[in-house]
Design a protein around this motif. Structure first.
Motif, short mmCIF file in Angstrom:
data_model
loop_
_atom_site.label_atom_id
_atom_site.label_comp_id
_atom_site.label_asym_id
_atom_site.label_seq_id
_atom_site.Cartn_x
_atom_site.Cartn_y
_atom_site.Cartn_z
N ALA A 67 -0.98 -3.52 5.62
CA ALA A 67 0.35 -3.99 5.04
C ALA A 67 -0.63 -5.83 5.41
O ALA A 67 -1.29 -5.55 6.73
N THR A 68 -0.93 -6.82 4.13
CA THR A 68 -1.18 -7.93 4.22
C THR A 68 -0.63 -8.88 4.09
O THR A 68 0.55 -9.03 3.27
N ASP A 69 -0.55 -10.12 3.96
CA ASP A 69 -0.05 -11.38 4.01
C ASP A 69 -1.16 -12.68 4.00
O ASP A 69 -1.40 -12.60 4.85
N GLU A 70 -0.90 -13.15 3.27
CA GLU A 70 -1.75 -14.70 3.05
C GLU A 70 -0.66 -16.30 2.79
O GLU A 70 0.65 -15.59 2.55
N SER A 71 -1.16 -16.76 3.50
CA SER A 71 0.26 -18.06 4.20
C SER A 71 -1.14 -19.69 4.39
O SER A 71 -1.70 -18.73 5.18
N THR A 72 -0.65 -20.32 3.83
CA THR A 72 -1.06 -21.39 4.70
C THR A 72 -0.59 -22.25 5.33
O THR A 72 0.73 -22.29 5.68
N VAL A 82 -3.86 -8.90 8.92
CA VAL A 82 -3.64 -7.53 8.47
C VAL A 82 -3.48 -6.40 9.49
O VAL A 82 -3.75 -6.88 10.78
N PHE A 83 -1.88 -6.18 9.19
CA PHE A 83 -1.86 -5.03 10.12
C PHE A 83 -1.80 -3.37 9.59
O PHE A 83 -2.28 -3.13 8.37
N VAL A 84 -2.17 -2.72 10.13
CA VAL A 84 -2.09 -1.45 10.05
C VAL A 84 -1.39 -0.40 10.68
O VAL A 84 -0.65 -0.83 11.64
N ARG A 85 -0.93 0.92 9.70
CA ARG A 85 -0.40 1.84 10.20
C ARG A 85 -0.48 3.38 10.07
O ARG A 85 -1.11 3.54 9.05
N GLY A 86 -1.03 3.70 11.06
CA GLY A 86 -1.90 4.84 10.45
C GLY A 86 -0.97 5.88 11.83
O GLY A 86 0.30 6.30 12.05
N VAL A 87 -1.00 7.03 11.25
CA VAL A 87 -0.71 8.63 11.79
C VAL A 87 -2.08 9.78 12.15
O VAL A 87 -2.59 9.35 11.67
N GLY A 132 -1.89 3.36 1.19
CA GLY A 132 -1.07 2.69 0.59
C GLY A 132 -1.59 1.11 1.88
O GLY A 132 -2.51 1.05 2.46
N ILE A 133 -1.47 0.70 0.40
CA ILE A 133 -1.35 -1.50 1.26
C ILE A 133 0.03 -2.13 0.05
O ILE A 133 0.26 -1.59 -1.09
N SER A 134 0.23 -2.87 1.21
CA SER A 134 1.40 -3.74 1.04
C SER A 134 1.23 -4.78 1.18
O SER A 134 0.46 -5.23 2.00
N THR A 135 1.48 -5.32 -0.18
CA THR A 135 1.29 -6.77 0.11
C THR A 135 2.84 -7.41 -0.06
O THR A 135 4.02 -7.37 -0.84
N ASP A 136 2.79 -9.27 -0.46
CA ASP A 136 4.33 -9.92 -0.51
C ASP A 136 3.69 -9.60 -2.62
O ASP A 136 5.03 -10.83 -2.94
N ASN A 146 -8.39 -8.39 -10.58
CA ASN A 146 -9.47 -9.87 -9.87
C ASN A 146 -8.11 -9.79 -8.38
O ASN A 146 -8.37 -10.60 -7.29
N GLY A 147 -7.07 -9.35 -8.16
CA GLY A 147 -6.00 -9.02 -7.19
C GLY A 147 -7.20 -8.51 -6.16
O GLY A 147 -7.36 -7.04 -6.70
N LEU A 148 -6.37 -8.61 -4.46
CA LEU A 148 -6.69 -7.52 -3.52
C LEU A 148 -6.97 -6.43 -4.06
O LEU A 148 -7.59 -5.36 -3.59
N VAL A 149 -5.98 -6.16 -4.51
CA VAL A 149 -5.39 -4.38 -4.74
C VAL A 149 -6.54 -3.95 -5.39
O VAL A 149 -6.89 -2.68 -5.06
N GLN A 150 -6.49 -3.74 -6.55
CA GLN A 150 -7.10 -4.21 -7.51
C GLN A 150 -8.64 -4.02 -7.24
O GLN A 150 -10.27 -3.00 -7.36
#
Length: 153
Positions: A67-72, A82-87, A132-136, A146-150
């Motif tokens: 899970a990622t988030d960018e803010s100023t 950046v957060f990670v969730r693992g199993v 998987g990756i989750s963003t805002d 040019n997005g992070l996920v792509q």
């Protein structure tokens, strides 16, 4: 008059005991105050230990998501979280903050990708296990070209 002197002496005695306890307490505080360099060194040591624990835990992940988030922030510096969730193999789930990094300049998808890769390399995550990756939903995160996920996939 005799009773007054007895009470006065008892008050003085109790007051002296209170002062003694207060002085002992203050002395113990002076002893326990640490040098600022000692505190800094201990914080660095604790931080390193937390990173080592996360590295060990991440080696056990069968799969993980991010899970990622960018803010100023208030100084106009972009921050990437950046957060990670693992199993693990026994289906226990672990979620942790991987890191926070300051991004210099613009926050394009490639800048975000570099910040993300830098953070996950610290804890040695294997991208082959990423599911998987989750963003805002910001364009820099999910842009078609040019997005992070792509760029990540």
């Amino acid at each position: 008059m005799q009773g007054f002197h007895v009470q006065k002496n008892m008050f003085i005695q109790k007051n002296k005991e209170a002062q003694d306890v207060t002085e002992m307490f203050l002395k113990s505080l002076r002893i326990s105050v640490l040098n600022r360099m000692t505190v800094q060194r201990r914080i660095v040591d604790l931080s390193g230990d937390i990173v080592d624990q996360l590295k060990e835990k991440s080696k056990q992940f069968v799969y993980f998501s991010l899970a990622t988030d960018e803010s100023t922030d208030v100084t106009s510096t972009a921050q990437l979280l950046v957060f990670v969730r693992g199993v693990t193999e026994d289906f226990s789930i672990h979620e942790e903050l991987v890191g926070l990094s300051s991004l210099k300049g613009q926050t394009t998808g490639s800048d975000l990708l570099n910040g993300l890769l830098e953070q996950i390399s610290v804890i040695e995550l294997d991208l082959d296990k990423l599911v998987g990756i989750s963003t805002d939903g910001a364009p820099a995160m999910i842009g078609k070209q040019n997005g992070l996920v792509q760029l990540l996939i």
